[in-house]
Design a protein around this motif. Structure first.
Motif, mmCIF file in Angstrom:
data_model
loop_
_atom_site.group_PDB
_atom_site.id
_atom_site.type_symbol
_atom_site.label_atom_id
_atom_site.label_comp_id
_atom_site.label_asym_id
_atom_site.label_seq_id
_atom_site.Cartn_x
_atom_site.Cartn_y
_atom_site.Cartn_z
ATOM 1 N N ASP A 1 45.085 -2.697 51.928
ATOM 2 C CA ASP A 1 45.005 -3.130 53.325
ATOM 3 C C ASP A 1 46.383 -3.461 53.881
ATOM 4 O O ASP A 1 46.661 -3.229 55.058
ATOM 5 N N TRP A 2 47.237 -4.028 53.035
ATOM 6 C CA TRP A 2 48.592 -4.364 53.480
ATOM 7 C C TRP A 2 49.348 -3.090 53.842
ATOM 8 O O TRP A 2 50.023 -3.023 54.869
ATOM 9 N N MET B 1 48.206 -1.447 57.075
ATOM 10 C CA MET B 1 48.716 -2.139 58.256
ATOM 11 C C MET B 1 50.205 -1.881 58.440
ATOM 12 O O MET B 1 50.695 -1.772 59.573
ATOM 13 N N ASP B 2 50.949 -1.747 57.337
ATOM 14 C CA ASP B 2 52.369 -1.412 57.436
ATOM 15 C C ASP B 2 52.559 -0.040 58.083
ATOM 16 O O ASP B 2 53.479 0.169 58.887
ATOM 17 N N PHE C 1 50.422 1.316 60.159
ATOM 18 C CA PHE C 1 50.069 1.091 61.572
ATOM 19 C C PHE C 1 51.253 0.534 62.363
ATOM 20 O O PHE C 1 51.426 0.841 63.535
ATOM 21 N N SER C 2 52.043 -0.320 61.707
ATOM 22 C CA SER C 2 53.085 -1.059 62.432
ATOM 23 C C SER C 2 54.105 -0.135 63.064
ATOM 24 O O SER C 2 54.737 -0.488 64.063
ATOM 25 N N SER D 1 41.203 2.335 53.837
ATOM 26 C CA SER D 1 41.558 1.121 54.572
ATOM 27 C C SER D 1 41.995 1.457 55.990
ATOM 28 O O SER D 1 41.656 0.744 56.951
ATOM 29 N N GLN E 1 40.155 -0.157 59.228
ATOM 30 C CA GLN E 1 40.845 -1.115 60.086
ATOM 31 C C GLN E 1 41.223 -0.570 61.469
ATOM 32 O O GLN E 1 41.497 -1.334 62.392
ATOM 33 N N MET F 1 42.307 -2.109 66.120
ATOM 34 C CA MET F 1 43.657 -2.131 66.665
ATOM 35 C C MET F 1 43.631 -1.858 68.174
ATOM 36 O O MET F 1 43.093 -0.838 68.606
ATOM 37 N N LYS G 1 44.769 1.651 69.080
ATOM 38 C CA LYS G 1 44.197 2.571 68.093
ATOM 39 C C LYS G 1 44.395 4.036 68.465
ATOM 40 O O LYS G 1 44.592 4.887 67.588
ATOM 41 N N SER H 1 57.368 -7.141 54.571
ATOM 42 C CA SER H 1 56.833 -6.197 55.555
ATOM 43 C C SER H 1 57.935 -5.812 56.540
ATOM 44 O O SER H 1 58.795 -6.621 56.892
#
Length: 437
Positions: free
Chosen positions: A258-259, A262-263, A265-266, A292, A296, A300, A303, A364
């Motif tokens: 999950d981390w 999201m990274d 996504f960032s 994931s 997720q 967002m 998205k 991150s």
């Protein structure tokens, strides 16, 4: 809706061709954009303030009478700072303090004070380091508002000793972002003008009756700003022509999927052309990260942008082992490189090309964007092979010091004269030989 991100495997015979296709990005210099930028620059050069106010009123839908009315005074910057909530103000101040501390250390460690040494015959050689006199920083406005860009561009300039930092920021419809103005107050920006686009670049590069000419222009902007910066380079310095944002995550499969999702996504949320790539030797882990991402994504706010970025420019790369992962990382030369592994320093030692390296699962990339301390203005589009992050050194210049003694002139004069005669430059030789008599 489930999204399918491109999968690559380094064992495939055409892997390098596939990777090259993923990385391919033409900073497509649109001819129409370049022509418009060139016209605006020519008008600003010829007509100064009149052209600046004309284009600013047209593009930002303003009705300002003159450029002077678009300057924001320091009292208004301070008022913006004081209007922030305590939590937001403390966050901005903490980020600024960390960025300032890092760049102060950078100045000390990278020869920011120059050097001299004396040879046996008394000749003194060295280097004098001096700051630029005046710098312009461009801060995006409109849809985007980036107070972090104010800190990252203005603070190293001030740490370097730049006497005057002039900030330009467009305010479409006259809407000012209080956080951007507050960041200018904290960073010590000297003057702020609410203008943007190619006309702002031209005003900074050529100078007008109201806006003084600067020595260097730094900071990101849209395609017209980039085209204008290209055209004024040589009249003034520029930092770089930045492409879309990038993140490369090298992972050994030990970080929470999950981390990592999201990274990815960032960076993908920046815009549709941003690039997010995962490189990992564990195929099962890659599947977990993909699951994931799909789990997720719908939560967002951006998205749709993330989805387009990941589908069009993202990739998940299966490699043999971590050594090969590092080889591929050097080939990609990413703007942001996360090494999310056990013992990350072991792998960092193998990296030669990256704008910024984030070591370990708790580092991150977003911390680097805002408050870790190192600069977030980084080389993109594989230019990390030969470029560096924005730093104090970008706001300094170096002058060589040559103070030759009489004894040194007798020794060096013979060498210089011999080489000058070899090049057929008799006056050069004569200039050296006069000092031999």
């Amino acid at each position: 809706m489930t999204i399918q991100i491109r999968k690559l495997d380094s064992s495939q015979p055409d892997f390098k061709a596939q990777l090259s296709a993923v990385l391919a990005f033409e900073a497509s210099e649109d001819d129409a954009i370049d022509r418009v930028a060139a016209q605006i620059l020519a008008e600003v050069k010829a007509r100064g303030d009149a052209a600046v106010i004309e284009y600013t009123n047209r593009f930002d839908k303003l009705s300002a009478a003159d450029v002077a009315s678009l300057e924001i005074g320091k009292p208004e910057l301070q008022a913006a700072l004081e209007s922030l909530t305590p939590e937001r103000r403390n966050a901005l101040q903490t980020a600024a303090d960390r960025v300032r501390a890092y760049h102060a250390r950078q100045k000390a460690e990278t020869g920011g004070d120059g050097f001299t040494y004396t040879e046996a015959d008394g000749t003194v050689l060295g280097q004098k380091v001096t700051p630029l006199d005046r710098v312009g920083i461009y801060v995006p406005g409109g849809k985007a508002a980036y107070p972090s860009s104010v800190l990252m561009n203005a603070i190293p300039a001030k740490v370097a000793g730049v006497q005057e930092v002039i900030m330009v920021v467009p305010t479409p419809g006259g809407v000012k972002n209080e956080l951007v103005l507050a960041a200018a107050a904290i960073a010590g920006v000297d003057r702020v003008f609410t203008i943007g686009g190619a006309q702002a670049v031209g005003a900074l590069a050529y100078g007008t009756a109201t806006i003084p000419q600067v020595d260097k222009i730094v900071g990101p902007g849209n395609a017209y700003v980039a085209a204008a910066k290209r055209r004024v380079f040589g009249i003034v310095g520029i930092d770089m022509i930045a492409g879309p944002s990038e993140i490369l995550v090298v992972c050994d499969g030990t970080t929470d999927p999950d981390w990592i999702a999201m990274d990815l996504f960032s960076q993908a949320e920046h815009d549709e052309l941003a690039q997010s790539i995962l490189v990992c030797p564990d195929a099962t882990y890659i599947e977990k990260v993909e699951a994931s991402i799909n789990r997720q994504l719908d939560a967002m706010p951006r998205k749709d942008v993330i989805r387009t970025s990941l589908v069009n420019r993202g990739a998940m790369v299966k490699v043999r082992d971590m050594d090969e992962a590092c080889e591929i990382a050097n080939l990609i030369a990413a703007e942001h490189l996360e090494i999310s592994t056990e013992n990350p320093q072991k792998w960092a030692d193998k990296i030669r090309h990256a704008g910024a390296m984030f070591l370990g699962r708790f580092s991150s990339e977003s911390l680097g964007d805002y408050c870790a301390g190192p600069n977030h203005v980084l080389p993109t589009s594989r230019t990390a092979r030969f470029s560096s992050p924005l730093g104090v050194y970008d706001f300094q210049k170096r002058s060589s010091i040559i103070h030759v003694s009489e004894a040194g002139a007798r020794t060096l004069g013979k060498v210089a004269a011999e080489l000058a005669y070899g090049e057929g430059l008799q006056a050069h030789a004569g200039s050296a030989e006069y000092r031999l008599k």
